[in-house]
Design a protein around this motif. Structure first.
Motif, PDB file in Angstrom:
ATOM      1  N   PHE A 130       0.813  -1.221   0.000  1.00 59.38           N
ATOM      2  CA  PHE A 130       0.000   0.000   0.000  1.00 59.38           C
ATOM      3  C   PHE A 130       0.848   1.274   0.000  1.00 59.38           C
ATOM      4  N   ARG A 131       2.137   1.138   0.078  1.00 56.18           N
ATOM      5  CA  ARG A 131       3.085   2.268   0.044  1.00 56.18           C
ATOM      6  C   ARG A 131       2.940   3.207   1.241  1.00 56.18           C
ATOM      7  N   LEU A 132       2.501   2.694   2.375  1.00 55.58           N
ATOM      8  CA  LEU A 132       2.553   3.517   3.572  1.00 55.58           C
ATOM      9  C   LEU A 132       4.008   3.659   4.006  1.00 55.58           C
ATOM     10  N   THR A 133       4.297   4.685   4.764  1.00 54.67           N
ATOM     11  CA  THR A 133       5.632   4.804   5.339  1.00 54.67           C
ATOM     12  C   THR A 133       5.688   3.931   6.597  1.00 54.67           C
ATOM     13  N   PRO A 134       6.882   3.523   7.024  1.00 49.73           N
ATOM     14  CA  PRO A 134       6.978   2.758   8.279  1.00 49.73           C
ATOM     15  C   PRO A 134       6.372   3.510   9.466  1.00 49.73           C
ATOM     16  N   GLU A 135       6.468   4.826   9.444  1.00 47.10           N
ATOM     17  CA  GLU A 135       5.853   5.595  10.536  1.00 47.10           C
ATOM     18  C   GLU A 135       4.326   5.517  10.467  1.00 47.10           C
ATOM     19  N   GLU A 136       3.759   5.599   9.268  1.00 43.98           N
ATOM     20  CA  GLU A 136       2.302   5.446   9.132  1.00 43.98           C
ATOM     21  C   GLU A 136       1.875   4.042   9.554  1.00 43.98           C
ATOM     22  N   ALA A 137       2.693   3.047   9.206  1.00 45.38           N
ATOM     23  CA  ALA A 137       2.350   1.668   9.570  1.00 45.38           C
ATOM     24  C   ALA A 137       2.350   1.499  11.090  1.00 45.38           C
ATOM     25  N   LEU A 138       3.343   2.073  11.756  1.00 48.80           N
ATOM     26  CA  LEU A 138       3.386   1.935  13.223  1.00 48.80           C
ATOM     27  C   LEU A 138       2.236   2.711  13.877  1.00 48.80           C
ATOM     28  N   ALA A 139       1.936   3.890  13.357  1.00 48.81           N
ATOM     29  CA  ALA A 139       0.770   4.626  13.874  1.00 48.81           C
ATOM     30  C   ALA A 139      -0.506   3.818  13.625  1.00 48.81           C
ATOM     31  N   GLY A 140      -0.514   3.054  12.526  1.00 48.80           N
ATOM     32  CA  GLY A 140      -1.686   2.271  12.151  1.00 48.80           C
ATOM     33  C   GLY A 140      -1.961   1.096  13.077  1.00 48.80           C
ATOM     34  N   VAL A 141      -0.938   0.645  13.790  1.00 53.08           N
ATOM     35  CA  VAL A 141      -1.146  -0.464  14.735  1.00 53.08           C
ATOM     36  C   VAL A 141      -1.050   0.021  16.183  1.00 53.08           C
ATOM     37  N   THR A 142      -1.056   1.351  16.353  1.00 50.97           N
ATOM     38  CA  THR A 142      -1.030   1.898  17.719  1.00 50.97           C
ATOM     39  C   THR A 142      -2.093   2.995  17.839  1.00 50.97           C
ATOM     40  N   ARG A 143      -1.688   4.238  17.595  1.00 56.68           N
ATOM     41  CA  ARG A 143      -2.605   5.353  17.873  1.00 56.68           C
ATOM     42  C   ARG A 143      -3.901   5.259  17.066  1.00 56.68           C
ATOM     43  N   HIS A 144      -3.775   5.037  15.769  1.00 54.34           N
ATOM     44  CA  HIS A 144      -4.992   5.032  14.944  1.00 54.34           C
ATOM     45  C   HIS A 144      -5.826   3.772  15.199  1.00 54.34           C
ATOM     46  N   ALA A 145      -5.160   2.672  15.506  1.00 56.90           N
ATOM     47  CA  ALA A 145      -5.900   1.445  15.825  1.00 56.90           C
ATOM     48  C   ALA A 145      -6.700   1.641  17.117  1.00 56.90           C
ATOM     49  N   ALA A 146      -6.130   2.368  18.071  1.00 59.22           N
ATOM     50  CA  ALA A 146      -6.854   2.650  19.316  1.00 59.22           C
ATOM     51  C   ALA A 146      -8.133   3.426  19.017  1.00 59.22           C
ATOM     52  N   ARG A 147      -7.986   4.403  18.140  1.00 69.82           N
ATOM     53  CA  ARG A 147      -9.156   5.210  17.795  1.00 69.82           C
ATOM     54  C   ARG A 147     -10.197   4.368  17.060  1.00 69.82           C
ATOM     55  N   ALA A 148      -9.724   3.435  16.224  1.00 66.79           N
ATOM     56  CA  ALA A 148     -10.652   2.560  15.493  1.00 66.79           C
ATOM     57  C   ALA A 148     -11.462   1.687  16.447  1.00 66.79           C
ATOM     58  N   LEU A 149     -10.980   1.548  17.692  1.00 66.47           N
ATOM     59  CA  LEU A 149     -11.719   0.762  18.694  1.00 66.47           C
ATOM     60  C   LEU A 149     -12.416   1.667  19.717  1.00 66.47           C
ATOM     61  N   GLY A 150     -12.463   2.953  19.427  1.00 70.05           N
ATOM     62  CA  GLY A 150     -13.102   3.882  20.362  1.00 70.05           C
ATOM     63  C   GLY A 150     -12.356   3.983  21.683  1.00 70.05           C
ATOM     64  N   SER A 151     -11.033   3.715  21.651  1.00 66.73           N
ATOM     65  CA  SER A 151     -10.255   3.665  22.901  1.00 66.73           C
ATOM     66  C   SER A 151      -9.076   4.629  22.907  1.00 66.73           C
ATOM     67  N   ALA A 152      -9.166   5.682  22.111  1.00 65.26           N
ATOM     68  CA  ALA A 152      -8.019   6.592  21.983  1.00 65.26           C
ATOM     69  C   ALA A 152      -7.674   7.279  23.302  1.00 65.26           C
ATOM     70  N   GLN A 153      -8.645   7.353  24.218  1.00 63.08           N
ATOM     71  CA  GLN A 153      -8.371   8.043  25.482  1.00 63.08           C
ATOM     72  C   GLN A 153      -7.585   7.163  26.456  1.00 63.08           C
ATOM     73  N   SER A 154      -7.426   5.869  26.156  1.00 57.58           N
ATOM     74  CA  SER A 154      -6.757   5.011  27.147  1.00 57.58           C
ATOM     75  C   SER A 154      -5.566   4.225  26.614  1.00 57.58           C
ATOM     76  N   ILE A 155      -5.492   3.961  25.314  1.00 63.57           N
ATOM     77  CA  ILE A 155      -4.382   3.167  24.775  1.00 63.57           C
ATOM     78  C   ILE A 155      -3.909   3.772  23.444  1.00 63.57           C
ATOM     79  N   GLY A 156      -2.781   3.265  22.940  1.00 62.52           N
ATOM     80  CA  GLY A 156      -2.336   3.636  21.594  1.00 62.52           C
ATOM     81  C   GLY A 156      -1.150   4.573  21.521  1.00 62.52           C
ATOM     82  N   MET A 157      -0.771   5.167  22.657  1.00 60.00           N
ATOM     83  CA  MET A 157       0.395   6.066  22.690  1.00 60.00           C
ATOM     84  C   MET A 157       1.149   5.834  23.996  1.00 60.00           C
ATOM     85  N   LEU A 158       2.385   6.294  24.022  1.00 61.36           N
ATOM     86  CA  LEU A 158       3.084   6.427  25.297  1.00 61.36           C
ATOM     87  C   LEU A 158       2.844   7.859  25.759  1.00 61.36           C
TER      88      LEU A 158
END
Ligand code: DI6
Ligand code: FE
Length: 411
Positions: A343-371
């Protein structure tokens, strides 16, 4: 700030994925990370840490220059099921298409037959190795869908299996009711009647037993129409459940736009998404969950509209879609690699995709997905020299520690 910490990781490089940290990956070098009560309570440079004071109360864990990232989040799986579909893989290699196999009663329905025949305990036992594979690579939260039961009893059993997996493993589980996945044989020719069952019996039952956080639908020519999906979204909303949608995977029925209009957490797949759909998702803050494993395994050629998603700043999550038919691939690290290569994402987009953005996709951005201070201490310590390694290299798992709610778990 490190006072009364229970554990402190020292000498760590942190890829925080926090957009407030103004550096690629939200990088902070030479850090100490303090944890108390299962949460991150301090992130600061080593020079700000008074080791003499801290070591009185806290366990000090020396990261020795390794990298800490947020725990990985697999925001789209169907990992609870029985049976397998290796023979369909053979059929497809001999020329049959995924749709043809589905129309002939194979595909999802063959997994339904096997899953209905399994007890909850058997489903747990069959699913455990798949969950193990994800956890071993650093997954600390996993979304698990039902959708291979297609009756009230069998769907609830799948959700009970997901609940048991959550209770018996160091992992957070977000359970999703995917009743509208395929039409069960006993409703042949009566899709609306089946949607009645989903809305009037299944969703209320799952909600009253608190077995699901969200609902999902398969909006597709071989599955359910937008009008039928909309009824499911209404019922979900009435029961306070989040919304996901399988949309625009094989054709464009404008399912993502519809889901966004109901405030969906995510619309998933999206190979056929058009600009109006992207705009609708941007307007509602709906995450685009991309599933490169299904794209790869079905040998699709049409790419999701990555440039448009970037242009409208729709957050992109990356997930396995782990399932027996279109993505029997239990590796989120592989998905990060495929997100970049296919899909030609950057490695940074890919890592955000399995952390911060994935948290938001589960309605959980307020508790997980970032340090970040105040969030759950779900983290992975990696033996890598740069976070881009997580997406570029595959097959050598560089994990050293997997941490859930501040507890180091066995990997
Ligand atoms: N789209 C998919 O890729 C999976 N479900 C869906 O709606 C496939 C599920 C399967 O083939 O068993
Ligand atoms: Fe799926």
């Amino acid at each position: 700030m490190f006072k009364r910490c229970e554990k402190i990781w020292i000498n760590a490089n942190c890829a925080t994925l926090d957009p407030n940290v103004d550096a690629p990956y939200g990088c902070l070098h030479d850090q100490a990370v303090g944890v108390r009560g299962g949460q991150i309570v301090a992130i600061a440079s080593m020079s700000e840490l008074d080791l003499n004071l801290s070591s009185e109360t806290a366990d000090l864990i020396d990261a020795r220059g390794g990298w800490i990232t947020p725990g990985l989040i697999d925001a789209h799986t169907h990992l609870v099921y029985a049976g397998n579909r290796a023979r369909e893989f053979e059929q497809r290699l001999l020329g049959a298409s995924y749709e043809e196999i589905a129309r002939q009663g194979g595909g999802i329905l063959s997994t339904v037959a096997a899953t209905r025949n399994a007890t909850v305990d058997q489903l747990v036992e069959l699913s455990q190795p798949r969950l193990n594979a994800l956890m071993a690579e650093g997954v600390t939260t996993v979304e698990i869908k039902s959708g291979y039961g297609l009756s009230v009893a069998a769907e609830l059993n799948m959700l009970r299996a997901a609940k048991q997996l959550a209770e018996h493993n160091p992992v957070r589980v977000s359970a999703t009711l995917l009743g509208a996945h395929a039409l069960p044989p006993e409703f042949h020719d009566d899709a609306d009647g089946y949607i009645d069952l989903v809305c009037n019996e299944l969703i209320p039952a799952a909600a009253s037993e608190a077995l699901a956080n969200a609902v999902d639908v398969f909006c597709e020519n071989i599955a359910f129409s937008p009008a039928q999906c909309e009824r499911v979204f209404r019922a979900a909303r009435a029961h306070g459940l989040g919304i996901h949608a399988h949309a625009e995977q094989l054709s464009n029925l404008h399912g993502a736009e519809l889901a966004a209009s109901y405030g969906a957490w995510s619309a998933d797949h999206l190979e056929w998404l058009d600009e109006a759909g992207v705009r609708a998702m941007a307007g509602q803050g709906t995450v685009a969950t991309l599933l490169p494993g299904a794209f790869y395994f079905l040998r699709e050629t049409r790419l999701p509209p990555i440039e448009l998603l970037r242009k409208y700043q729709v957050p992109m999550a990356i997930a396995t879609d782990l399932n027996p038919g279109s993505s029997p691939l239990a590796s989120l690290q592989l998905m990060m690699n495929m997100a970049c290569t296919l899909f030609r994402l950057t490695p940074e987009e890919a890592l955000a995709g399995v952390t911060r953005h994935a948290a938001r996709a589960l309605g959980s951005a307020q508790s997980i997905g970032m340090l970040r201070e105040g969030l759950e201490a779900d983290m992975v310590l990696w033996d890598i020299s740069h976070p881009a390694e997580l997406a570029s290299q595959f097959g050598v798992n560089p994990i050293r520690q997997r941490i859930v709610a501040g507890e180091i778990t066995h990997v």
